[in-house]
Design a protein around this motif. Structure first.
Motif, PDB file in Angstrom:
ATOM      1  N   LYS A 114       0.805  -1.226   0.000  1.00  0.00           N
ATOM      2  CA  LYS A 114       0.000   0.000   0.000  1.00  0.00           C
ATOM      3  C   LYS A 114       0.837   1.276   0.000  1.00  0.00           C
ATOM      4  CE  LYS A 114      -3.829  -2.296   2.327  1.00  0.00           C
ATOM      5  NZ  LYS A 114      -4.669  -2.387   3.531  1.00  0.00           N
ATOM      6  N   GLU A 115       2.157   1.144   0.111  1.00  0.00           N
ATOM      7  CA  GLU A 115       2.997   2.337   0.010  1.00  0.00           C
ATOM      8  C   GLU A 115       3.375   2.575  -1.445  1.00  0.00           C
ATOM      9  OE1 GLU A 115       5.168   2.351   4.381  1.00  0.00           O
ATOM     10  OE2 GLU A 115       6.331   1.879   2.585  1.00  0.00           O
ATOM     11  N   ALA A 116       3.809   3.803  -1.736  1.00  0.00           N
ATOM     12  CA  ALA A 116       4.309   4.143  -3.072  1.00  0.00           C
ATOM     13  C   ALA A 116       5.813   3.887  -3.127  1.00  0.00           C
ATOM     14  CB  ALA A 116       4.008   5.597  -3.391  1.00  0.00           C
ATOM     15  N   VAL A 117       6.299   3.590  -4.318  1.00  0.00           N
ATOM     16  CA  VAL A 117       7.734   3.346  -4.500  1.00  0.00           C
ATOM     17  C   VAL A 117       8.180   3.943  -5.825  1.00  0.00           C
ATOM     18  CG1 VAL A 117       7.358   1.068  -5.555  1.00  0.00           C
ATOM     19  CG2 VAL A 117       9.545   1.577  -4.460  1.00  0.00           C
ATOM     20  N   THR A 118       9.397   4.456  -5.847  1.00  0.00           N
ATOM     21  CA  THR A 118       9.976   5.021  -7.072  1.00  0.00           C
ATOM     22  C   THR A 118      11.198   4.219  -7.473  1.00  0.00           C
ATOM     23  OG1 THR A 118       9.226   7.267  -6.553  1.00  0.00           O
ATOM     24  CG2 THR A 118      11.025   7.052  -8.127  1.00  0.00           C
ATOM     25  N   LEU A 119      11.203   3.766  -8.712  1.00  0.00           N
ATOM     26  CA  LEU A 119      12.336   3.033  -9.271  1.00  0.00           C
ATOM     27  C   LEU A 119      13.061   3.959 -10.239  1.00  0.00           C
ATOM     28  CD1 LEU A 119      10.656  -0.425  -9.990  1.00  0.00           C
ATOM     29  CD2 LEU A 119      11.663   0.447  -7.868  1.00  0.00           C
ATOM     30  N   ASP A 120      14.376   4.107 -10.025  1.00  0.00           N
ATOM     31  CA  ASP A 120      15.142   5.097 -10.777  1.00  0.00           C
ATOM     32  C   ASP A 120      15.638   4.569 -12.117  1.00  0.00           C
ATOM     33  OD1 ASP A 120      16.798   6.413  -7.790  1.00  0.00           O
ATOM     34  OD2 ASP A 120      14.797   6.783  -8.634  1.00  0.00           O
ATOM     35  N   CYS A 121      15.683   5.474 -13.074  1.00  0.00           N
ATOM     36  CA  CYS A 121      16.232   5.162 -14.395  1.00  0.00           C
ATOM     37  C   CYS A 121      16.825   6.437 -14.981  1.00  0.00           C
ATOM     38  CB  CYS A 121      15.143   4.621 -15.320  1.00  0.00           C
ATOM     39  SG  CYS A 121      15.668   4.405 -17.044  1.00  0.00           S
ATOM     40  N   THR A 122      18.078   6.395 -15.355  1.00  0.00           N
ATOM     41  CA  THR A 122      18.674   7.497 -16.103  1.00  0.00           C
ATOM     42  C   THR A 122      19.154   6.956 -17.436  1.00  0.00           C
ATOM     43  OG1 THR A 122      20.845   7.170 -15.077  1.00  0.00           O
ATOM     44  CG2 THR A 122      19.382   8.784 -14.060  1.00  0.00           C
ATOM     45  N   TYR A 123      19.205   7.827 -18.417  1.00  0.00           N
ATOM     46  CA  TYR A 123      19.563   7.385 -19.763  1.00  0.00           C
ATOM     47  C   TYR A 123      20.536   8.367 -20.381  1.00  0.00           C
ATOM     48  CZ  TYR A 123      16.018  10.835 -21.020  1.00  0.00           C
ATOM     49  OH  TYR A 123      15.288  11.995 -21.146  1.00  0.00           O
ATOM     50  N   ASP A 124      21.192   7.884 -21.390  1.00  0.00           N
ATOM     51  CA  ASP A 124      22.157   8.717 -22.089  1.00  0.00           C
ATOM     52  C   ASP A 124      21.967   8.508 -23.588  1.00  0.00           C
ATOM     53  OD1 ASP A 124      25.795   8.907 -22.342  1.00  0.00           O
ATOM     54  OD2 ASP A 124      24.241  10.430 -22.609  1.00  0.00           O
ATOM     55  N   THR A 125      21.687   9.576 -24.277  1.00  0.00           N
ATOM     56  CA  THR A 125      21.541   9.509 -25.723  1.00  0.00           C
ATOM     57  C   THR A 125      21.816  10.882 -26.309  1.00  0.00           C
ATOM     58  OG1 THR A 125      20.054   8.990 -27.549  1.00  0.00           O
ATOM     59  CG2 THR A 125      19.057   9.992 -25.607  1.00  0.00           C
ATOM     60  N   SER A 126      22.281  10.896 -27.540  1.00  0.00           N
ATOM     61  CA  SER A 126      22.491  12.160 -28.241  1.00  0.00           C
ATOM     62  C   SER A 126      21.325  12.457 -29.176  1.00  0.00           C
ATOM     63  CB  SER A 126      23.793  12.109 -29.035  1.00  0.00           C
ATOM     64  OG  SER A 126      23.773  11.015 -29.923  1.00  0.00           O
ATOM     65  N   ASP A 127      20.382  11.520 -29.260  1.00  0.00           N
ATOM     66  CA  ASP A 127      19.218  11.712 -30.117  1.00  0.00           C
ATOM     67  C   ASP A 127      18.218  12.664 -29.470  1.00  0.00           C
ATOM     68  OD1 ASP A 127      19.156   8.210 -31.107  1.00  0.00           O
ATOM     69  OD2 ASP A 127      20.323   9.899 -31.861  1.00  0.00           O
ATOM     70  N   GLN A 128      17.512  13.416 -30.298  1.00  0.00           N
ATOM     71  CA  GLN A 128      16.463  14.291 -29.798  1.00  0.00           C
ATOM     72  C   GLN A 128      15.134  13.557 -29.698  1.00  0.00           C
ATOM     73  OE1 GLN A 128      17.038  17.487 -28.708  1.00  0.00           O
ATOM     74  NE2 GLN A 128      19.134  16.783 -29.019  1.00  0.00           N
ATOM     75  N   SER A 129      14.977  12.545 -30.535  1.00  0.00           N
ATOM     76  CA  SER A 129      13.738  11.785 -30.572  1.00  0.00           C
ATOM     77  C   SER A 129      13.994  10.364 -30.085  1.00  0.00           C
ATOM     78  CB  SER A 129      13.186  11.762 -32.000  1.00  0.00           C
ATOM     79  OG  SER A 129      12.003  11.006 -32.055  1.00  0.00           O
ATOM     80  N   TYR A 130      13.316   9.995 -29.019  1.00  0.00           N
ATOM     81  CA  TYR A 130      13.519   8.659 -28.462  1.00  0.00           C
ATOM     82  C   TYR A 130      12.293   8.289 -27.632  1.00  0.00           C
ATOM     83  CZ  TYR A 130      15.099  11.741 -24.690  1.00  0.00           C
ATOM     84  OH  TYR A 130      15.189  12.748 -23.770  1.00  0.00           O
ATOM     85  N   GLY A 131      12.220   7.032 -27.256  1.00  0.00           N
ATOM     86  CA  GLY A 131      11.115   6.555 -26.429  1.00  0.00           C
ATOM     87  C   GLY A 131      11.636   5.809 -25.225  1.00  0.00           C
ATOM     88  N   LEU A 132      10.946   5.914 -24.124  1.00  0.00           N
ATOM     89  CA  LEU A 132      11.352   5.256 -22.877  1.00  0.00           C
ATOM     90  C   LEU A 132      10.256   4.309 -22.422  1.00  0.00           C
ATOM     91  CD1 LEU A 132      12.744   8.513 -21.438  1.00  0.00           C
ATOM     92  CD2 LEU A 132      14.144   6.483 -21.801  1.00  0.00           C
ATOM     93  N   PHE A 133      10.645   3.145 -21.959  1.00  0.00           N
ATOM     94  CA  PHE A 133       9.704   2.088 -21.596  1.00  0.00           C
ATOM     95  C   PHE A 133      10.059   1.533 -20.219  1.00  0.00           C
ATOM     96  CE2 PHE A 133       8.128   1.236 -25.946  1.00  0.00           C
ATOM     97  CZ  PHE A 133       9.098   1.891 -26.682  1.00  0.00           C
ATOM     98  N   TRP A 134       9.034   1.012 -19.564  1.00  0.00           N
ATOM     99  CA  TRP A 134       9.239   0.205 -18.372  1.00  0.00           C
ATOM    100  C   TRP A 134       8.540  -1.136 -18.574  1.00  0.00           C
ATOM    101  CZ3 TRP A 134      12.132   0.582 -13.999  1.00  0.00           C
ATOM    102  CH2 TRP A 134      12.738   1.816 -13.741  1.00  0.00           C
ATOM    103  N   TYR A 135       9.279  -2.203 -18.218  1.00  0.00           N
ATOM    104  CA  TYR A 135       8.747  -3.551 -18.280  1.00  0.00           C
ATOM    105  C   TYR A 135       8.874  -4.195 -16.901  1.00  0.00           C
ATOM    106  CZ  TYR A 135       8.500  -3.743 -23.392  1.00  0.00           C
ATOM    107  OH  TYR A 135       8.171  -3.538 -24.712  1.00  0.00           O
ATOM    108  N   LYS A 136       7.941  -5.101 -16.625  1.00  0.00           N
ATOM    109  CA  LYS A 136       7.957  -5.892 -15.389  1.00  0.00           C
ATOM    110  C   LYS A 136       8.243  -7.341 -15.753  1.00  0.00           C
ATOM    111  CE  LYS A 136       4.645  -7.491 -11.849  1.00  0.00           C
ATOM    112  NZ  LYS A 136       3.233  -7.361 -11.384  1.00  0.00           N
TER     113      LYS A 136
END
Lengths: 114, 113
Positions: free
Chosen positions: A16-38
């Motif tokens: 019942k608590e909230a949790v934050t999972l961290d993700c940082t990325y590195d790209t030189s592209d201006q157009s990109y997509g980010l996904f989360w999978y379980k």
């Protein structure tokens, strides 16, 4: 080259608590997509949420939301009201400029306790 | 039900033998992918195909081969040249190369001794 970093090997949260999972990325592209999978212990990969680099608003899907901070190159997953069934590995991934392949981070193991 | 099937779930082989992993989808997707996952690691791309009779190498293609003779099928062969083939293999598909989402199969766990 694109790179995804997930700095938390494991996270613990109470039900019942909230949790934050961290993700940082590195790209030189201006157009990109980010996904989360379980990935539960059974092994299949379950798509949770997607954020495009040009999307103005943070993506939300039910109890999942993506905290997208473009200037900081971070795309953290927030799970509200954790459930026991949320215990699994969570992977952050990025789609490249060619829009054809995904680059994955090493994952974060989330354990939800009663 | 539409989806991706991978068979078998567990596969055991002797070192030096080639082995083919099956991946079939009935989602009418154009693009298909093979990933390898090692313990404590994320997924790494082996091969992908955006259309029938065409495929490209991913980041770790050495020791693997694929074919895409039918839209529904994208089998992966792990050859004897693959130095460390024991791993969990996941197949995925997407509607097209620009689709926002990849759908994954249940995976095949390959053990080579």
């Amino acid at each position: 080259a694109q790179k995804i970093t997930q700095t938390q090997p494991g996270m613990f949260v109470q039900e019942k608590e909230a949790v934050t999972l961290d993700c940082t990325y590195d790209t030189s592209d201006q157009s990109y997509g980010l996904f989360w999978y379980k990935q539960p212990s059974s092994g299949e990969m379950i798509f949770l949420i997607y954020q495009g680099s040009y999307d103005e608003q943070n993506a939300t899907e039910g109890r999942y939301s993506l905290n997208f901070q473009k200037a900081r190159k971070s795309a953290n997953l927030v799970i509200s009201a954790s459930q026991l069934g949320d215990s699994a590995m969570y992977f952050c991934a990025m789609r490249d400029r060619g829009y054809s392949t995904l680059t994955f981070g090493k994952g974060t193991m989330l354990l939800v306790s009663p | 039900d539409g989806g991706i099937t991978q068979s078998p779930k567990y596969l055991f082989r002797k070192e030096g033998q080639n082995v083919t992993l099956s991946c079939e989808q009935n989602l009418n997707h154009d693009a298909m992918y093979w990933y390898r996952q090692d313990p404590g690691q994320g997924l790494r791309l082996i091969y992908y195909s955006q259309i029938v009779n065409d495929f490209q190498k991913g980041d770790i293609a050495e020791g693997y081969s694929v074919s895409r003779e039918k839209k529904e099928s994208f089998p992966l062969t792990v050859t004897s040249a693959q130095k460390n083939p024991t791993a969990f293999y996941l197949c995925a598909s997407s509607l097209s190369r620009g689709s926002s989402e990849q759908y994954f199969g249940p995976g095949t766990r390959l053990t080579v001794t």
